[in-house]
Design a protein around this motif. Structure first.
Motif, PDB file in Angstrom:
ATOM      1  N   ALA A  66       6.917  -3.640  18.265  1.00  0.00           N
ATOM      2  CA  ALA A  66       6.752  -2.330  17.634  1.00  0.00           C
ATOM      3  C   ALA A  66       6.159  -2.475  16.236  1.00  0.00           C
ATOM      4  N   LEU A  67       5.445  -1.451  15.814  1.00  0.00           N
ATOM      5  CA  LEU A  67       4.848  -1.457  14.479  1.00  0.00           C
ATOM      6  C   LEU A  67       5.930  -1.627  13.416  1.00  0.00           C
ATOM      7  N   HIS A  68       5.679  -2.581  12.546  1.00  0.00           N
ATOM      8  CA  HIS A  68       6.601  -2.894  11.455  1.00  0.00           C
ATOM      9  C   HIS A  68       5.799  -3.549  10.340  1.00  0.00           C
ATOM     10  N   ARG A  69       6.398  -3.638   9.159  1.00  0.00           N
ATOM     11  CA  ARG A  69       5.744  -4.375   8.077  1.00  0.00           C
ATOM     12  C   ARG A  69       6.777  -5.206   7.336  1.00  0.00           C
ATOM     13  N   LEU A  70       6.231  -6.215   6.648  1.00  0.00           N
ATOM     14  CA  LEU A  70       7.053  -7.200   5.945  1.00  0.00           C
ATOM     15  C   LEU A  70       6.551  -7.350   4.512  1.00  0.00           C
ATOM     16  N   PRO A  71       7.407  -7.816   3.609  1.00  0.00           N
ATOM     17  CA  PRO A  71       7.028  -7.898   2.198  1.00  0.00           C
ATOM     18  C   PRO A  71       6.185  -9.120   1.825  1.00  0.00           C
ATOM     19  N   THR A  72       6.006 -10.058   2.759  1.00  0.00           N
ATOM     20  CA  THR A  72       5.174 -11.234   2.493  1.00  0.00           C
ATOM     21  C   THR A  72       4.246 -11.465   3.680  1.00  0.00           C
ATOM     22  N   ASP A  73       3.232 -12.292   3.479  1.00  0.00           N
ATOM     23  CA  ASP A  73       2.314 -12.633   4.562  1.00  0.00           C
ATOM     24  C   ASP A  73       3.087 -13.244   5.736  1.00  0.00           C
ATOM     25  N   GLU A  74       2.589 -12.991   6.948  1.00  0.00           N
ATOM     26  CA  GLU A  74       3.160 -13.609   8.142  1.00  0.00           C
ATOM     27  C   GLU A  74       2.018 -14.238   8.928  1.00  0.00           C
ATOM     28  N   ILE A  75       2.173 -15.498   9.295  1.00  0.00           N
ATOM     29  CA  ILE A  75       1.156 -16.218  10.048  1.00  0.00           C
ATOM     30  C   ILE A  75       1.588 -16.256  11.515  1.00  0.00           C
ATOM     31  N   TRP A  76       0.701 -15.783  12.390  1.00  0.00           N
ATOM     32  CA  TRP A  76       0.937 -15.775  13.830  1.00  0.00           C
ATOM     33  C   TRP A  76       0.180 -16.949  14.450  1.00  0.00           C
ATOM     34  N   PRO A  83      -3.711 -13.628  26.169  1.00  0.00           N
ATOM     35  CA  PRO A  83      -3.999 -13.156  24.811  1.00  0.00           C
ATOM     36  C   PRO A  83      -3.082 -12.006  24.406  1.00  0.00           C
ATOM     37  N   LEU A  84      -2.924 -11.857  23.110  1.00  0.00           N
ATOM     38  CA  LEU A  84      -2.071 -10.821  22.524  1.00  0.00           C
ATOM     39  C   LEU A  84      -2.936  -9.934  21.637  1.00  0.00           C
ATOM     40  N   HIS A  85      -2.943  -8.636  21.924  1.00  0.00           N
ATOM     41  CA  HIS A  85      -3.713  -7.677  21.118  1.00  0.00           C
ATOM     42  C   HIS A  85      -2.824  -7.147  20.001  1.00  0.00           C
ATOM     43  N   LEU A  86      -3.291  -7.244  18.772  1.00  0.00           N
ATOM     44  CA  LEU A  86      -2.553  -6.731  17.630  1.00  0.00           C
ATOM     45  C   LEU A  86      -3.228  -5.482  17.082  1.00  0.00           C
ATOM     46  N   LEU A  87      -2.437  -4.612  16.505  1.00  0.00           N
ATOM     47  CA  LEU A  87      -2.931  -3.492  15.712  1.00  0.00           C
ATOM     48  C   LEU A  87      -2.433  -3.731  14.301  1.00  0.00           C
ATOM     49  N   LEU A  88      -3.351  -3.783  13.348  1.00  0.00           N
ATOM     50  CA  LEU A  88      -3.012  -3.975  11.941  1.00  0.00           C
ATOM     51  C   LEU A  88      -3.459  -2.749  11.163  1.00  0.00           C
ATOM     52  N   LEU A  89      -2.537  -2.157  10.422  1.00  0.00           N
ATOM     53  CA  LEU A  89      -2.813  -0.973   9.604  1.00  0.00           C
ATOM     54  C   LEU A  89      -2.607  -1.367   8.151  1.00  0.00           C
ATOM     55  N   ALA A  90      -3.701  -1.494   7.419  1.00  0.00           N
ATOM     56  CA  ALA A  90      -3.668  -2.011   6.053  1.00  0.00           C
ATOM     57  C   ALA A  90      -3.262  -0.935   5.047  1.00  0.00           C
ATOM     58  N   PRO A  91      -2.710  -1.354   3.907  1.00  0.00           N
ATOM     59  CA  PRO A  91      -2.326  -0.400   2.864  1.00  0.00           C
ATOM     60  C   PRO A  91      -3.481   0.463   2.357  1.00  0.00           C
ATOM     61  N   ASP A  92      -4.726  -0.037   2.462  1.00  0.00           N
ATOM     62  CA  ASP A  92      -5.879   0.739   1.976  1.00  0.00           C
ATOM     63  C   ASP A  92      -6.367   1.777   2.984  1.00  0.00           C
ATOM     64  N   PRO A 110      -6.590 -18.477  17.424  1.00  0.00           N
ATOM     65  CA  PRO A 110      -5.365 -19.209  17.725  1.00  0.00           C
ATOM     66  C   PRO A 110      -4.318 -19.061  16.616  1.00  0.00           C
ATOM     67  N   GLN A 111      -4.772 -18.629  15.451  1.00  0.00           N
ATOM     68  CA  GLN A 111      -3.872 -18.401  14.310  1.00  0.00           C
ATOM     69  C   GLN A 111      -4.471 -17.295  13.465  1.00  0.00           C
ATOM     70  N   LEU A 112      -3.604 -16.400  12.979  1.00  0.00           N
ATOM     71  CA  LEU A 112      -4.092 -15.370  12.068  1.00  0.00           C
ATOM     72  C   LEU A 112      -2.983 -15.001  11.094  1.00  0.00           C
ATOM     73  N   THR A 113      -3.408 -14.569   9.924  1.00  0.00           N
ATOM     74  CA  THR A 113      -2.463 -14.175   8.882  1.00  0.00           C
ATOM     75  C   THR A 113      -2.485 -12.669   8.724  1.00  0.00           C
ATOM     76  N   VAL A 114      -1.298 -12.071   8.782  1.00  0.00           N
ATOM     77  CA  VAL A 114      -1.137 -10.643   8.531  1.00  0.00           C
ATOM     78  C   VAL A 114      -0.683 -10.514   7.076  1.00  0.00           C
ATOM     79  N   PRO A 115      -1.498  -9.875   6.221  1.00  0.00           N
ATOM     80  CA  PRO A 115      -1.139  -9.765   4.808  1.00  0.00           C
ATOM     81  C   PRO A 115       0.129  -8.938   4.581  1.00  0.00           C
ATOM     82  N   ALA A 116       0.843  -9.264   3.536  1.00  0.00           N
ATOM     83  CA  ALA A 116       2.055  -8.533   3.137  1.00  0.00           C
ATOM     84  C   ALA A 116       1.761  -7.036   3.071  1.00  0.00           C
ATOM     85  N   GLY A 117       2.707  -6.229   3.521  1.00  0.00           N
ATOM     86  CA  GLY A 117       2.581  -4.782   3.435  1.00  0.00           C
ATOM     87  C   GLY A 117       1.720  -4.150   4.513  1.00  0.00           C
ATOM     88  N   THR A 118       1.188  -4.948   5.431  1.00  0.00           N
ATOM     89  CA  THR A 118       0.362  -4.439   6.526  1.00  0.00           C
ATOM     90  C   THR A 118       1.256  -4.089   7.709  1.00  0.00           C
TER      91      THR A 118
END
Length: 171
Positions: A66-76, A83-92, A110-118
């Motif tokens: 489920a859509l959620h956000r975290l206070p620091t970067d998270e590396i997947w 494959p896993l489809h992600l939806l990222l909604l940025a603060p901007d 194979p690896q991606l970083t989700v920025p903090a607050g996304t």
């Protein structure tokens, strides 16, 4: 992707989601969905958070993160399965649709970083059965830092993503 093993505690054929659940002792992720097990937590910091954390996780086609956000970067990290489809909604106000998977020639990562607050959510690719992946954070994850997404609020902020938001929100 097919991975085979032999030995007394290994399946006779390809690795299955059921094998991974039993092998890693995966348990439900509260509110978010999917199954997980924390595999590492670094030493505690002065603020009570660990220096870092790592988990392994499993999503099946009948569940989602489920859509959620975290206070620091998270590396997947992609490990096995579909494959896993992600939806990222940025603060901007922008959005992205990265795919975590093994086929880099098709644009999967194979690896991606989700920025903090996304805001982030994920679902196994259409036609897929399951995805086994990992997430790493530094400083580490705590449940106090987890913020669960509300469909109405996210749809108001990201109207172009309304359909995907509806698919990735839980009450």
């Amino acid at each position: 992707m097919t991975v085979t093993h032999d030995g007394p505690d290994r399946p006779d054929g390809p690795v299955t989601a059921e094998f991974l659940v039993a092998h890693y002792g995966l348990e439900p992720i509260p509110r978010e969905g999917g199954l997980f097990r924390q595999t590492w937590a670094g030493p505690g910091r002065a603020d009570g958070r660990p220096e870092g954390t790592a988990i392994v996780a499993l999503l099946t086609a009948d569940d989602y993160s489920a859509l959620h956000r975290l206070p620091t970067d998270e590396i997947w990290h992609f490990y096995l399965g579909d494959p896993l489809h992600l939806l990222l909604l940025a603060p901007d106000g922008t959005s992205a649709h990265p795919v975590l998977g093994p086929d880099v020639l098709a644009g999967q990562q194979p690896q991606l970083t989700v920025p903090a607050g996304t805001w982030m959510g994920a679902r196994v690719a259409a036609g897929g059965a399951w995805t086994f992946f990992g997430c790493t954070m530094a400083p580490g994850f705590t449940f106090e830092g987890y913020e669960h997404g509300a469909a109405a609020d996210l749809t108001a902020r990201y109207p172009a993503e309304a359909a995907r938001i509806a698919e990735l929100c839980r009450p």
